[in-house]
Design a protein around this motif. Structure first.
Motif, PDB file in Angstrom:
ATOM      1  N   GLN A 129       0.811  -1.216   0.000  1.00 19.22           N
ATOM      2  CA  GLN A 129       0.000   0.000   0.000  1.00 19.22           C
ATOM      3  C   GLN A 129       0.846   1.270   0.000  1.00 19.22           C
ATOM      4  OE1 GLN A 129      -2.702  -0.104   3.329  1.00 19.22           O
ATOM      5  NE2 GLN A 129      -3.663  -2.040   2.697  1.00 19.22           N
ATOM      6  N   THR A 130       0.336   2.312  -0.662  1.00 17.90           N
ATOM      7  CA  THR A 130       0.923   3.641  -0.508  1.00 17.90           C
ATOM      8  C   THR A 130       0.435   4.230   0.813  1.00 17.90           C
ATOM      9  OG1 THR A 130      -0.919   4.793  -1.564  1.00 17.90           O
ATOM     10  CG2 THR A 130       0.862   4.023  -3.014  1.00 17.90           C
ATOM     11  N   ALA A 131       1.089   5.283   1.260  1.00 18.29           N
ATOM     12  CA  ALA A 131       0.671   5.947   2.499  1.00 18.29           C
ATOM     13  C   ALA A 131      -0.747   6.491   2.358  1.00 18.29           C
ATOM     14  CB  ALA A 131       1.649   7.067   2.853  1.00 18.29           C
ATOM     15  N   ALA A 132      -1.052   7.087   1.202  1.00 18.25           N
ATOM     16  CA  ALA A 132      -2.382   7.680   1.004  1.00 18.25           C
ATOM     17  C   ALA A 132      -3.468   6.607   0.992  1.00 18.25           C
ATOM     18  CB  ALA A 132      -2.402   8.479  -0.295  1.00 18.25           C
ATOM     19  N   TYR A 133      -3.187   5.478   0.357  1.00 16.04           N
ATOM     20  CA  TYR A 133      -4.160   4.382   0.323  1.00 16.04           C
ATOM     21  C   TYR A 133      -4.376   3.848   1.737  1.00 16.04           C
ATOM     22  CZ  TYR A 133      -6.321  -0.069  -1.081  1.00 16.04           C
ATOM     23  OH  TYR A 133      -7.176  -1.142  -1.231  1.00 16.04           O
ATOM     24  N   ALA A 134      -3.282   3.623   2.462  1.00 16.03           N
ATOM     25  CA  ALA A 134      -3.395   3.127   3.836  1.00 16.03           C
ATOM     26  C   ALA A 134      -4.209   4.093   4.687  1.00 16.03           C
ATOM     27  CB  ALA A 134      -1.998   2.939   4.435  1.00 16.03           C
ATOM     28  N   ARG A 135      -3.956   5.390   4.529  1.00 18.83           N
ATOM     29  CA  ARG A 135      -4.676   6.398   5.310  1.00 18.83           C
ATOM     30  C   ARG A 135      -6.180   6.356   4.984  1.00 18.83           C
ATOM     31  NH1 ARG A 135      -1.749  10.179   3.754  1.00 18.83           N
ATOM     32  NH2 ARG A 135      -0.220  10.009   5.452  1.00 18.83           N
ATOM     33  N   ALA A 136      -6.514   6.197   3.716  1.00 19.40           N
ATOM     34  CA  ALA A 136      -7.921   6.148   3.316  1.00 19.40           C
ATOM     35  C   ALA A 136      -8.611   4.916   3.892  1.00 19.40           C
ATOM     36  CB  ALA A 136      -8.030   6.149   1.798  1.00 19.40           C
ATOM     37  N   VAL A 137      -7.947   3.768   3.839  1.00 13.94           N
ATOM     38  CA  VAL A 137      -8.531   2.530   4.357  1.00 13.94           C
ATOM     39  C   VAL A 137      -8.734   2.621   5.862  1.00 13.94           C
ATOM     40  CG1 VAL A 137      -8.059   0.080   4.777  1.00 13.94           C
ATOM     41  CG2 VAL A 137      -7.667   1.060   2.501  1.00 13.94           C
ATOM     42  N   ILE A 138      -7.720   3.120   6.574  1.00 12.35           N
ATOM     43  CA  ILE A 138      -7.812   3.221   8.033  1.00 12.35           C
ATOM     44  C   ILE A 138      -8.914   4.201   8.425  1.00 12.35           C
ATOM     45  CG2 ILE A 138      -6.582   3.999  10.101  1.00 12.35           C
ATOM     46  CD1 ILE A 138      -3.981   2.978   8.675  1.00 12.35           C
ATOM     47  N   THR A 139      -8.986   5.326   7.720  1.00 10.81           N
ATOM     48  CA  THR A 139      -9.992   6.342   8.032  1.00 10.81           C
ATOM     49  C   THR A 139     -11.400   5.835   7.759  1.00 10.81           C
ATOM     50  OG1 THR A 139      -8.412   8.101   7.491  1.00 10.81           O
ATOM     51  CG2 THR A 139     -10.751   8.678   7.537  1.00 10.81           C
ATOM     52  N   HIS A 140     -11.585   5.176   6.615  1.00  9.75           N
ATOM     53  CA  HIS A 140     -12.918   4.721   6.249  1.00  9.75           C
ATOM     54  C   HIS A 140     -13.358   3.501   7.044  1.00  9.75           C
ATOM     55  CE1 HIS A 140     -12.301   7.418   2.806  1.00  9.75           C
ATOM     56  NE2 HIS A 140     -13.606   7.420   2.693  1.00  9.75           N
ATOM     57  N   GLY A 141     -12.416   2.877   7.753  1.00  8.34           N
ATOM     58  CA  GLY A 141     -12.796   1.764   8.615  1.00  8.34           C
ATOM     59  C   GLY A 141     -13.740   2.185   9.716  1.00  8.34           C
ATOM     60  N   GLY A 142     -13.653   3.470  10.110  1.00 10.97           N
ATOM     61  CA  GLY A 142     -14.626   4.032  11.039  1.00 10.97           C
ATOM     62  C   GLY A 142     -14.302   3.900  12.507  1.00 10.97           C
ATOM     63  N   HIS A 143     -13.484   2.909  12.907  1.00  7.47           N
ATOM     64  CA  HIS A 143     -13.237   2.731  14.336  1.00  7.47           C
ATOM     65  C   HIS A 143     -12.019   3.508  14.820  1.00  7.47           C
ATOM     66  CE1 HIS A 143     -11.013  -0.462  12.248  1.00  7.47           C
ATOM     67  NE2 HIS A 143     -10.151  -0.400  13.234  1.00  7.47           N
ATOM     68  N   VAL A 144     -11.304   4.176  13.907  1.00  2.00           N
ATOM     69  CA  VAL A 144     -10.199   5.061  14.289  1.00  2.00           C
ATOM     70  C   VAL A 144     -10.512   6.440  13.730  1.00  2.00           C
ATOM     71  CG1 VAL A 144      -7.730   5.505  14.169  1.00  2.00           C
ATOM     72  CG2 VAL A 144      -8.565   3.143  14.169  1.00  2.00           C
ATOM     73  N   THR A 145     -10.660   7.422  14.613  1.00  2.00           N
ATOM     74  CA  THR A 145     -11.052   8.758  14.171  1.00  2.00           C
ATOM     75  C   THR A 145     -10.033   9.840  14.533  1.00  2.00           C
ATOM     76  OG1 THR A 145     -12.328   9.061  16.214  1.00  2.00           O
ATOM     77  CG2 THR A 145     -13.508   8.198  14.292  1.00  2.00           C
ATOM     78  N   GLU A 146      -9.187   9.588  15.526  1.00  2.00           N
ATOM     79  CA  GLU A 146      -8.204  10.592  15.936  1.00  2.00           C
ATOM     80  C   GLU A 146      -7.102  10.699  14.877  1.00  2.00           C
ATOM     81  OE1 GLU A 146      -8.133  12.680  18.444  1.00  2.00           O
ATOM     82  OE2 GLU A 146     -10.101  12.005  19.128  1.00  2.00           O
ATOM     83  N   PRO A 147      -6.863  11.908  14.344  1.00  2.00           N
ATOM     84  CA  PRO A 147      -5.834  12.068  13.305  1.00  2.00           C
ATOM     85  C   PRO A 147      -4.462  11.544  13.715  1.00  2.00           C
ATOM     86  CG  PRO A 147      -7.180  14.046  13.467  1.00  2.00           C
ATOM     87  CD  PRO A 147      -7.579  13.163  14.616  1.00  2.00           C
ATOM     88  N   ALA A 148      -4.064  11.767  14.976  1.00  2.00           N
ATOM     89  CA  ALA A 148      -2.741  11.310  15.423  1.00  2.00           C
ATOM     90  C   ALA A 148      -2.647   9.795  15.382  1.00  2.00           C
ATOM     91  CB  ALA A 148      -2.462  11.822  16.832  1.00  2.00           C
ATOM     92  N   GLU A 149      -3.716   9.109  15.788  1.00  2.00           N
ATOM     93  CA  GLU A 149      -3.695   7.646  15.773  1.00  2.00           C
ATOM     94  C   GLU A 149      -3.691   7.115  14.341  1.00  2.00           C
ATOM     95  OE1 GLU A 149      -6.187   3.720  17.341  1.00  2.00           O
ATOM     96  OE2 GLU A 149      -6.691   5.713  18.130  1.00  2.00           O
ATOM     97  N   ILE A 150      -4.451   7.778  13.481  1.00  2.46           N
ATOM     98  CA  ILE A 150      -4.453   7.363  12.078  1.00  2.46           C
ATOM     99  C   ILE A 150      -3.049   7.442  11.501  1.00  2.46           C
ATOM    100  CG2 ILE A 150      -5.223   8.034   9.760  1.00  2.46           C
ATOM    101  CD1 ILE A 150      -7.892   8.920  11.100  1.00  2.46           C
ATOM    102  N   GLU A 151      -2.348   8.552  11.778  1.00  2.00           N
ATOM    103  CA  GLU A 151      -1.000   8.719  11.233  1.00  2.00           C
ATOM    104  C   GLU A 151      -0.029   7.689  11.800  1.00  2.00           C
ATOM    105  OE1 GLU A 151      -0.184  10.564   8.611  1.00  2.00           O
ATOM    106  OE2 GLU A 151      -2.355  10.840   8.605  1.00  2.00           O
ATOM    107  N   ARG A 152      -0.180   7.337  13.073  1.00  2.00           N
ATOM    108  CA  ARG A 152       0.712   6.315  13.663  1.00  2.00           C
ATOM    109  C   ARG A 152       0.445   4.949  13.036  1.00  2.00           C
ATOM    110  NH1 ARG A 152       3.791   6.765  17.798  1.00  2.00           N
ATOM    111  NH2 ARG A 152       3.187   4.919  18.989  1.00  2.00           N
TER     112      ARG A 152
END
Length: 288
Positions: A129-152
């Motif tokens: 995965q690219t970073a952008a793809y990973a970020r989109a998948v993690i964000t759209h998963g719905g159970h992680v919403t804090e930006p800092a946690e998403i980036e980690r």
């Protein structure tokens, strides 16, 4: 030794130590319950130790060796030396606040493996995965919403990918359902970059990417995504990894592993060849 090799090495040593303790216990005719009692622990704790799923205390291992009749100092020293190696800190421990324990176990296996064969039906494999793809998948998963946690979590995914270019990189055989490429995570620009990344990674000698075309269905794996991991160490069995919503299953019984290995062989045979996969990737990119 880099962080990648150190992490994987610790996992292998934990698995080897657990396997060795199991063999010693069985040779002595000691039950797991008796072994647990000797170290003030439960039968399930002994089971987790023997599967390499937990850390080891040197005192506990020393007490078990005594119970199993291992009195010769050279043999005791050899086993206790494995304890220290098995407890080495791996890079992902620094992300313990965003990584569940069951996934940390997988990271160690992934880094220790000499071959990873994986079938994905919903997402691009995490190692690709690219970073952008990973970020989109993690964000759209719905159970992680804090930006800092998403980036980690994105950081972890990118850090994982270093294994593909490490000195002792595993062979990765990844079969993707074509629907993965058609699912527009984050929009056309993001997906074009992701397809470019896949094309780039297929140039690596240890990466073999194949696409299961739409309409074929991947019926050999109706249960969904899975991975089969193999290791150099003869004492370690192949392991099947099945990720679920809040946990994961690790299968190492020979009959179960053989079923999944056979399914993986069928998926590889039914999918587009690596060359035709690259042609499809280029076609998909033009359509985006």
């Amino acid at each position: 030794m880099g962080a990648t090799q150190a992490g994987g090495g610790a996992t292998v040593r934990r698995l080897l130590l657990g396997s060795q303790l199991r063999r010693l216990r069985e040779a002595r005719g000691v039950s797991r319950e008796e072994a647990g009692y000797s170290i003030r622990a439960s039968e399930s704790k002994i089971s987790r130790m023997e599967l390499g799923r937990v850390g080891f205390k040197e005192r506990d291992v020393a007490d078990l060796l005594t119970l199993y009749g291992v009195d010769a100092e050279p043999e005791r020293a050899s086993v206790l030396g494995l304890v220290r190696a098995a407890n080495a800190t791996s890079w992902w421990h620094g992300y313990g606040d965003v990584l569940p324990g069951w996934f940390q176990n997988y990271l160690g296996l992934e880094e220790a493996a000499t071959e990873i064969r994986s079938y994905e039906v919903q997402f691009v494999h995490g190692l690709l995965q690219t970073a952008a793809y990973a970020r989109a998948v993690i964000t759209h998963g719905g159970h992680v919403t804090e930006p800092a946690e998403i980036e980690r979590r994105v950081e972890v995914r990118l850090k994982r990918q270093e294994v593909l270019t490490a000195e002792r990189a595993p062979r990765l055989v990844a079969v993707l359902d074509e629907a993965v490429l058609r699912r527009p995570w984050g929009g056309p620009e993001l997906m074009r970059a992701q397809v470019d990344r896949l094309l780039e990674l297929t140039e690596l000698p240890n990466v073999e990417l194949q696409v299961m075309p739409l309409g074929f269905g991947g019926l050999r794996a109706e249960g969904g995504a899975f991975s089969v991991l193999a290791f150099d160490e003869r004492e370690l069995p192949d392991i099947v990894y099945l990720e679920q919503f809040t946990t994961a299953l690790y299968l190492d019984k020979a009959a179960e592993v053989a079923e999944y290995a056979g399914a993986m062989d069928g998926l590889v045979a039914d999918s587009l060849s690596p060359e035709r996969t690259r042609e499809l990737l280029r076609s998909v990119r033009q359509e985006l």
